[in-house]
Write a protein that holds these residues in place. Structure first.
Motif, PDB file in Angstrom:
ATOM      1  N   GLY A 633      22.790  -1.093  61.680  1.00 32.91           N
ATOM      2  CA  GLY A 633      22.173  -1.764  60.552  1.00 32.91           C
ATOM      3  C   GLY A 633      21.953  -0.915  59.330  1.00 32.91           C
ATOM      4  O   GLY A 633      21.545  -1.427  58.280  1.00 32.91           O
ATOM      5  N   LEU A 634      22.226   0.386  59.408  1.00 33.62           N
ATOM      6  CA  LEU A 634      22.012   1.298  58.291  1.00 33.62           C
ATOM      7  C   LEU A 634      23.341   1.762  57.696  1.00 33.62           C
ATOM      8  O   LEU A 634      24.264   2.127  58.442  1.00 33.62           O
ATOM      9  N   PRO A 635      23.465   1.774  56.367  1.00 29.51           N
ATOM     10  CA  PRO A 635      24.699   2.279  55.763  1.00 29.51           C
ATOM     11  C   PRO A 635      24.812   3.788  55.944  1.00 29.51           C
ATOM     12  O   PRO A 635      23.892   4.531  55.622  1.00 29.51           O
ATOM     13  N   VAL A 636      25.948   4.235  56.473  1.00 27.07           N
ATOM     14  CA  VAL A 636      26.221   5.669  56.589  1.00 27.07           C
ATOM     15  C   VAL A 636      27.281   6.105  55.591  1.00 27.07           C
ATOM     16  O   VAL A 636      27.525   7.295  55.411  1.00 27.07           O
ATOM     17  N   TYR A 637      27.917   5.119  54.960  1.00 25.68           N
ATOM     18  CA  TYR A 637      28.866   5.395  53.874  1.00 25.68           C
ATOM     19  C   TYR A 637      28.794   4.213  52.921  1.00 25.68           C
ATOM     20  O   TYR A 637      28.717   3.058  53.338  1.00 25.68           O
ATOM     21  N   GLY A 638      28.841   4.493  51.612  1.00 24.91           N
ATOM     22  CA  GLY A 638      28.729   3.428  50.634  1.00 24.91           C
ATOM     23  C   GLY A 638      27.316   2.878  50.620  1.00 24.91           C
ATOM     24  O   GLY A 638      26.353   3.550  50.992  1.00 24.91           O
ATOM     25  N   ALA A 639      27.164   1.629  50.192  1.00 21.35           N
ATOM     26  CA  ALA A 639      25.835   1.013  50.106  1.00 21.35           C
ATOM     27  C   ALA A 639      25.970  -0.488  50.167  1.00 21.35           C
ATOM     28  O   ALA A 639      27.011  -1.059  49.836  1.00 21.35           O
ATOM     29  N   LEU A 640      24.907  -1.136  50.616  1.00 16.89           N
ATOM     30  CA  LEU A 640      24.861  -2.601  50.659  1.00 16.89           C
ATOM     31  C   LEU A 640      24.015  -3.120  49.496  1.00 16.89           C
ATOM     32  O   LEU A 640      23.130  -2.415  49.008  1.00 16.89           O
TER      33      LEU A 640
END
Length: 640
Positions: A633-640
């Motif tokens: 559920g967490l972005p590790v690359y880029g962003a939501l």
């Protein structure tokens, strides 16, 4: 990636309004004159009042987050919906709902999928907290987290130190070694320090021949140093004179080759099992940290959330044990905007790793004494399978064939392990609960391994054991059907096909080559295929593998059989290729209950892509970018 400004428009609007309008502001109602009151209008007014009361109660509960600019990952925003304004552009790999407009995440799991109206109206039934909605940008899609079923994690990081791939001659390769030495003052000043590199490929040189130690000694900067250079396929070592003369060289090595010149003297190249003669200094924990960090950065950028490491030796196994048990991983998280207390940063591996423990046939059997690692470190590390090497590689002529090589009739390749040993250890490992994964390239090697699997599975539950053939490159017709009959998983690498297609017919001849990388034939016989890259042997990018699987042409659109593809009848469909990078790898690693598809209850691993790889022209797949990679559920690359 997501349109944060759009969230402001969702604060006080109904689900229907949210779904139907892209605007950020509700228009003012036009002035009007109230109608005269009648009995009918009074009833209508009462009905509207009741509806308004119902809607206000709903909106009071489901009011959207009032801080749309808060980055996902903050404690207050670990619950969110990600939706598309362009319809169902989330490929879920869920047979019950293959595509959806929205997905909903709470903490680390998916809680709902469906239309925007559906997920908002059912929010209180499926998801704690208040709705927080983000939208994909135009053209983007979502797929489950991508997985590589066959890779070499720490070795990939090592290649970043001195990459040797892409050279056209021996001299150009030696020049790269010289440049590496000159760029490192410590190595340049100390001729006793080992110099290591990876990636040379003699099949791509203008003159296709094995290199020699003399080529290294001819360069004044390189000469006299201990140099060890790994080939692109990992099946050959090229060493300098200093290393060669430090080895007590036997006459022959079972399952390997010491390359010699016409007078019988070693030339400095060791194939397959003979590589074990070369002793190198063990890397330090700090060096391994740097290698892992380099691999993780690229993996996240390519959309990989999970990798299967095809051969944990004692050093790499110890590294991952220590790393997974550490509360402070040794390198910073790639996203600096995530909070410092992020779970992905401080308590777990930054990538899901499914490891295969290397089997050394010269050592004692360990299947009944070594403890398995299953979903340790928040479902990030498992080591519950064994990796056995049956033969060598086609590129180096070590793949074990039924008949001699077409371009070298003096050899049929060789087995790196005796068939009797396969028949002995495979059932023992299965009995002790280990998944058995066997490297097999040649048709003879694949046939012998299938024989051993067939005997071992006669009284076993194949679903509980899920044995795998790693590579399964060259198959006789009689063996293709056995995959489906036995339930053996074919772990294949599509980019190998478009790399090897240029020399494959020379090696195998016009008939036998038809059984090489025969993906469609394997699938049509009822077998399950799982896809990988074998990085660093091939490009890590999973979309390169997707492209190769559906086209069987090189990135420039060419093949030995023209632009239509090399044996195009063996192409996979896009749906099969996507499944082979998501749900099939999850099955092959015993994680299909928690990974591989976007289904409520599974862990929230997913990838946002810039374009729809399921519909765009095939060449455009290679220019598709990863907009965001999300794990738990967490972005590790880029962003939501």
């Amino acid at each position: 990636m997501a349109d944060a400004d759009s969230d402001r428009s969702l604060r006080k609007r109904s689900p229907a309004a949210i779904a139907s309008s892209p605007t950020a502001r509700t228009p003012r109602p036009a002035p009007h004159t109230p109608p005269k009151t009648t009995a009918r209008s009074a009833k209508r007014a009462l009905a509207l009042a009741a509806l308004a009361l119902s809607l206000s109660a709903y909106l009071a509960y489901s009011r959207l987050n009032l801080d749309p600019r808060a980055p996902l990952g903050q404690d207050a925003v670990r619950t969110y919906a990600l939706c598309s304004r362009e319809g169902a552009r989330i490929y879920t790999l869920d047979p019950a709902r293959p595509r959806a407009q929205c997905l909903v995440v709470h903490q680390s799991t998916f809680t709902s999928t469906g239309s925007l109206d559906h997920v908002l109206s059912h929010w209180h039934l499926t998801t704690p907290g208040t709705p927080f909605v983000r939208f994909l940008r135009p053209g983007q899609i979502v797929v489950p987290g991508l997985s590589d079923s066959h890779s070499h994690v720490l070795e990939y990081g090592a290649t970043k130190q001195m990459p040797l791939e892409g050279t056209a001659t021996v001299a150009e390769t030696v020049a790269r070694v010289r440049a590496y030495i000159q760029a490192d003052p410590d190595i340049l000043a100390d001729k006793s320090k080992f110099v290591e590199g990876w990636g040379w490929d003699h099949t791509k040189w203008l003159l296709e021949e094995w290199p020699t130690y003399q080529a290294l000694e001819a360069d004044p900067v390189v000469a006299g140093r201990p140099v060890v250079l790994q080939s692109k396929d990992g099946h050959a070592l090229w060493v300098s004179s200093a290393v060669l003369h430090s080895i007590n060289i036997p006459h022959k090595v079972d399952g390997g080759v010491i390359v010699r010149d016409s007078s019988g003297k070693p030339t400095g190249v060791f194939l397959d099992n003979a590589q074990d003669l070369v002793v190198r200094p063990e890397p330090t924990y700090k060096q391994l940290q740097k290698r892992f960090a380099a691999t993780v950065r690229d993996a996240h950028a390519y959309g990989l959330t999970s990798v299967h490491d095809a051969g944990f030796n004692p050093i790499s196994l110890d590294f991952f044990r220590r790393y997974a048990s550490s509360l402070s991983p040794p390198f910073p998280h790639p996203l600096n905007h995530l909070p410092a207390h992020s779970e992905a940063q401080s308590t777990t591996l930054p990538l899901r790793v499914y490891g295969m423990k290397y089997f050394d046939e010269t050592a004692a059997y360990w299947g009944d004494s070594v403890e398995k690692i299953v979903r340790a470190g928040n479902n990030r590390l498992s080591v519950r399978s064994v990796k056995i090497f049956a033969d060598g590689a086609l590129r180096s002529g070590g793949a074990a064939l039924y008949e001699p090589y077409h371009d070298n009739p003096e050899t049929r390749g060789f087995m790196r392990i005796a068939p009797e040993t396969l028949n002995e250890v495979i059932p023992k490992f299965m009995k002790d609960g280990w998944q058995v994964n066997v490297h097999a390239i040649g048709d003879r090697a694949n046939g012998l391994v299938l024989d051993a699997f067939q005997a071992a599975l006669a009284e076993a539950n194949v679903t509980a054991l899920r044995p795998r053939l790693e590579h399964a490159q060259i198959l006789a017709k009689k063996d293709m059907a056995r995959f489906g009959d036995l339930g053996v998983i074919a772990s294949v690498q599509p980019t190998h096909a478009i790399s090897d297609m240029w020399f494959a017919e020379d090696r195998l001849g016009p008939e036998r080559v038809k059984g090489l990388y025969a993906f469609r034939s394997i699938i049509d016989h009822g077998a399950r295929i799982t896809l990988g890259s074998d990085f660093p042997v091939e490009d890590m990018n999973p979309l390169a593998g997707f492209y190769a699987a559906i086209t069987r042409v090189a990135p420039d659109g060419t093949s030995p059989h023209g632009p239509g593809g090399w044996f195009p009848e063996q192409r996979m469909t896009r749906e099969e290729a996507l499944k082979g990078m998501t749900l099939d790898p999850a099955y092959a690693s015993f994680t299909d209950d928690i990974l591989g598809s976007i289904v409520p209850g599974k862990l929230a691993d997913f990838v946002v892509l810039s374009d729809d790889i399921m519909t765009i022209p095939a060449p455009d797949v290679l220019t598709t970018r990863v907009a965001a990679t999300v794990i738990d559920g967490l972005p590790v690359y880029g962003a939501l």
